[in-house]
Design a protein around this motif. Structure first.
Motif, PDB file in Angstrom:
ATOM      1  N   HIS A   7      13.122 -42.944  11.012  1.00  0.00           N
ATOM      2  CA  HIS A   7      13.362 -41.884  11.222  1.00  0.00           C
ATOM      3  C   HIS A   7      12.878 -40.552  11.190  1.00  0.00           C
ATOM      4  O   HIS A   7      14.240 -40.078   9.742  1.00  0.00           O
ATOM      5  CB  HIS A   7      14.436 -41.484  12.936  1.00  0.00           C
ATOM      6  CG  HIS A   7      14.336 -40.695  13.559  1.00  0.00           C
ATOM      7  ND1 HIS A   7      15.081 -40.637  14.596  1.00  0.00           N
ATOM      8  CD2 HIS A   7      14.028 -39.304  13.189  1.00  0.00           C
ATOM      9  CE1 HIS A   7      14.867 -39.655  15.449  1.00  0.00           C
ATOM     10  NE2 HIS A   7      14.134 -38.824  14.788  1.00  0.00           N
ATOM     11  N   ILE A   8      11.838 -40.606  10.440  1.00  0.00           N
ATOM     12  CA  ILE A   8      12.211 -39.318   9.746  1.00  0.00           C
ATOM     13  C   ILE A   8      10.763 -38.092   9.650  1.00  0.00           C
ATOM     14  O   ILE A   8       9.968 -38.482   9.854  1.00  0.00           O
ATOM     15  CB  ILE A   8      11.542 -39.785   8.408  1.00  0.00           C
ATOM     16  CG1 ILE A   8      11.901 -38.483   7.265  1.00  0.00           C
ATOM     17  CG2 ILE A   8      11.058 -40.149   7.686  1.00  0.00           C
ATOM     18  CD1 ILE A   8      12.181 -38.495   5.727  1.00  0.00           C
ATOM     19  N   HIS A   9      10.890 -37.130   9.853  1.00  0.00           N
ATOM     20  CA  HIS A   9       9.720 -35.977  10.146  1.00  0.00           C
ATOM     21  C   HIS A   9       9.473 -35.196   9.037  1.00  0.00           C
ATOM     22  O   HIS A   9       9.549 -34.042   8.585  1.00  0.00           O
ATOM     23  CB  HIS A   9      10.779 -34.924  11.344  1.00  0.00           C
ATOM     24  CG  HIS A   9      11.138 -34.954  11.947  1.00  0.00           C
ATOM     25  ND1 HIS A   9      10.350 -35.656  13.153  1.00  0.00           N
ATOM     26  CD2 HIS A   9      12.387 -35.290  12.749  1.00  0.00           C
ATOM     27  CE1 HIS A   9      11.514 -36.221  14.102  1.00  0.00           C
ATOM     28  NE2 HIS A   9      12.376 -35.936  13.952  1.00  0.00           N
ATOM     29  N   ALA A  28       7.911 -47.142   3.419  1.00  0.00           N
ATOM     30  CA  ALA A  28       6.895 -46.585   4.713  1.00  0.00           C
ATOM     31  C   ALA A  28       8.210 -46.147   5.810  1.00  0.00           C
ATOM     32  O   ALA A  28       9.012 -45.711   4.846  1.00  0.00           O
ATOM     33  CB  ALA A  28       6.823 -48.011   5.382  1.00  0.00           C
ATOM     34  N   VAL A  29       7.741 -45.689   6.360  1.00  0.00           N
ATOM     35  CA  VAL A  29       7.811 -44.421   7.258  1.00  0.00           C
ATOM     36  C   VAL A  29       7.667 -44.093   8.727  1.00  0.00           C
ATOM     37  O   VAL A  29       6.485 -44.337   8.546  1.00  0.00           O
ATOM     38  CB  VAL A  29       8.130 -42.287   6.746  1.00  0.00           C
ATOM     39  CG1 VAL A  29       8.874 -42.772   5.545  1.00  0.00           C
ATOM     40  CG2 VAL A  29       7.081 -41.996   6.832  1.00  0.00           C
ATOM     41  N   VAL A  30       8.399 -44.325   9.369  1.00  0.00           N
ATOM     42  CA  VAL A  30       8.082 -43.955  11.215  1.00  0.00           C
ATOM     43  C   VAL A  30       8.472 -42.271  11.674  1.00  0.00           C
ATOM     44  O   VAL A  30       9.636 -41.681  10.609  1.00  0.00           O
ATOM     45  CB  VAL A  30       8.630 -44.754  12.064  1.00  0.00           C
ATOM     46  CG1 VAL A  30       8.616 -44.185  13.489  1.00  0.00           C
ATOM     47  CG2 VAL A  30       8.297 -46.361  11.756  1.00  0.00           C
ATOM     48  N   PHE A  69       4.047 -44.367   9.534  1.00  0.00           N
ATOM     49  CA  PHE A  69       3.538 -44.146  11.018  1.00  0.00           C
ATOM     50  C   PHE A  69       4.528 -43.388  11.530  1.00  0.00           C
ATOM     51  O   PHE A  69       4.928 -42.739  11.669  1.00  0.00           O
ATOM     52  CB  PHE A  69       4.033 -45.806  11.436  1.00  0.00           C
ATOM     53  CG  PHE A  69       3.785 -47.434  10.692  1.00  0.00           C
ATOM     54  CD1 PHE A  69       2.070 -47.452  11.026  1.00  0.00           C
ATOM     55  CD2 PHE A  69       3.712 -47.207   9.428  1.00  0.00           C
ATOM     56  CE1 PHE A  69       1.232 -48.593   9.891  1.00  0.00           C
ATOM     57  CE2 PHE A  69       3.708 -48.384   9.098  1.00  0.00           C
ATOM     58  CZ  PHE A  69       2.674 -48.957   9.093  1.00  0.00           C
ATOM     59  N   CYS A  70       3.801 -43.500  13.383  1.00  0.00           N
ATOM     60  CA  CYS A  70       3.972 -42.487  14.110  1.00  0.00           C
ATOM     61  C   CYS A  70       4.897 -43.034  15.384  1.00  0.00           C
ATOM     62  O   CYS A  70       4.083 -44.239  16.026  1.00  0.00           O
ATOM     63  CB  CYS A  70       3.524 -40.912  14.800  1.00  0.00           C
ATOM     64  SG  CYS A  70       2.310 -41.636  15.546  1.00  0.00           S
ATOM     65  N   VAL A 212      19.020 -47.517   9.452  1.00  0.00           N
ATOM     66  CA  VAL A 212      19.283 -46.537   9.643  1.00  0.00           C
ATOM     67  C   VAL A 212      18.510 -45.844   8.992  1.00  0.00           C
ATOM     68  O   VAL A 212      17.522 -45.495   8.271  1.00  0.00           O
ATOM     69  CB  VAL A 212      20.415 -46.896   8.031  1.00  0.00           C
ATOM     70  CG1 VAL A 212      20.812 -45.641   7.405  1.00  0.00           C
ATOM     71  CG2 VAL A 212      22.085 -47.642   8.392  1.00  0.00           C
ATOM     72  N   ASN A 213      18.896 -44.213   9.520  1.00  0.00           N
ATOM     73  CA  ASN A 213      17.372 -43.428   8.026  1.00  0.00           C
ATOM     74  C   ASN A 213      17.954 -42.171   7.868  1.00  0.00           C
ATOM     75  O   ASN A 213      19.454 -41.789   8.548  1.00  0.00           O
ATOM     76  CB  ASN A 213      16.272 -42.891  10.589  1.00  0.00           C
ATOM     77  CG  ASN A 213      17.640 -42.513  11.094  1.00  0.00           C
ATOM     78  OD1 ASN A 213      17.721 -41.175  11.320  1.00  0.00           O
ATOM     79  ND2 ASN A 213      17.457 -42.667  12.525  1.00  0.00           N
TER      80      ASN A 213
END
Length: 288
Positions: A7-9, A28-30, A69-70, A212-213
């Motif tokens: 969870h990162i913007h 990797a990020v969502v 990814f989103c 954890v984000n």
């Protein structure tokens, strides 16, 4: 160390952040859809934003060796604005996209009737599309908001293991884990959750079904908080395998339920394509 920030913007972050994240082990990020800080004035502004989450931002991340990814949704805050709610009628076409690994962020901001309706409709969409749901718990009156959220989740019929309730704390983690849902924690410099508090929660509640984000955005936040939490875990006596479970295998397990999380080999060092462009544009300004 390999890290998956669930969870990162990144839309609000710089290329320097991507570079620092890769150096810290993030691979990797969502990125959940969220509000912009100022009100959107039409549904069309959402569609341009969703398109950027599916196109430009994965391209930008890939140039720094990070897979992107989103999640797609009408966020809770803007669910109260009648100018924005027509977005709910257009979500189907975005939720069918390959890089969309969940419906989110959905949930509560002020716990209004409008937010009730948006949450219920979007949980129904998650069920229809067979996707997980990323649920935002309110920053005010968090315990009551979390209980109300869990009630709506139960009423929706979605399997609890497909739901993560985010922005939790010591008062809410127990009820969420007891429900069968996943527990998400946003690690912030001065608010929400610190890495040291996170370590204590992991000692108390265990590491199963925990994400954890950094939730880093345009405010006072830190895209390296995942790495700082991993280091705090090691300092507190957690072993490498447990850290890997929390920082990599857990988010892979949760978002993998979408059937769309196609990751490169976790140990391979990606080789960015310096000549790649997105629709004719690049991020090579200022490069060597």
């Amino acid at each position: 160390m390999r890290i998956f920030d669930p969870h990162i913007h990144m839309t609000s972050r710089t290329t320097d952040d991507y570079e620092a994240m890769h150096a810290a082990g993030v691979r990797a990020v969502v990125e959940p859809a969220f509000w912009l800080g100022q009100p959107r004035t039409s549904p069309e502004s959402f569609y341009d934003y969703f398109d950027a989450l599916l196109g430009w931002e994965p391209y930008r991340a890939a140039q720094f060796g990070i897979q992107h990814f989103c999640t797609i949704a009408l966020n809770p805050k803007e669910a109260n604005d009648p100018r924005c709610t027509p977005v709910l009628d257009e979500l189907d076409r975005y939720l069918a996209k390959d890089r969309v690994v969940a419906v989110g962020e959905i949930g509560y901001d002020s716990m209004t009737s409008e937010e009730d309706e948006a949450l219920a409709r979007q949980l129904a969409l998650a069920v229809e599309h067979g996707l997980p749901a990323l649920v935002h718990t309110p920053h005010r009156d968090k315990a009551a908001g979390t209980r109300r959220t869990l009630d709506v989740v139960r009423e929706s019929g979605i399997a609890p293991e497909l739901v993560v309730l985010d922005h939790l704390n010591e008062l809410t983690v127990g009820m969420v884990l007891d429900s069968g849902c996943w527990a998400g924690f946003s690690i912030y410099p001065k608010t929400k959750m610190s890495e040291d508090r996170m370590v204590e929660i992991l000692k108390m509640s265990g590491t199963a079904r925990v994400l954890v984000n950094s939730a880093a955005d345009w405010g006072r936040s830190d895209p390296l908080k995942t790495r700082r939490t991993a280091d705090a875990m090691l300092a507190a006596g957690f072993d490498d395998d447990t850290v890997d479970a929390v920082m990599w295998r857990n988010p892979v397990a949760f978002y993998g339920q979408s059937g769309r999380l196609e990751l490169d080999s976790a140990c391979a060092e990606p080789k960015p394509d310096e000549e790649a462009t997105f629709q004719g544009n690049s991020i090579r300004r200022g490069g060597e």
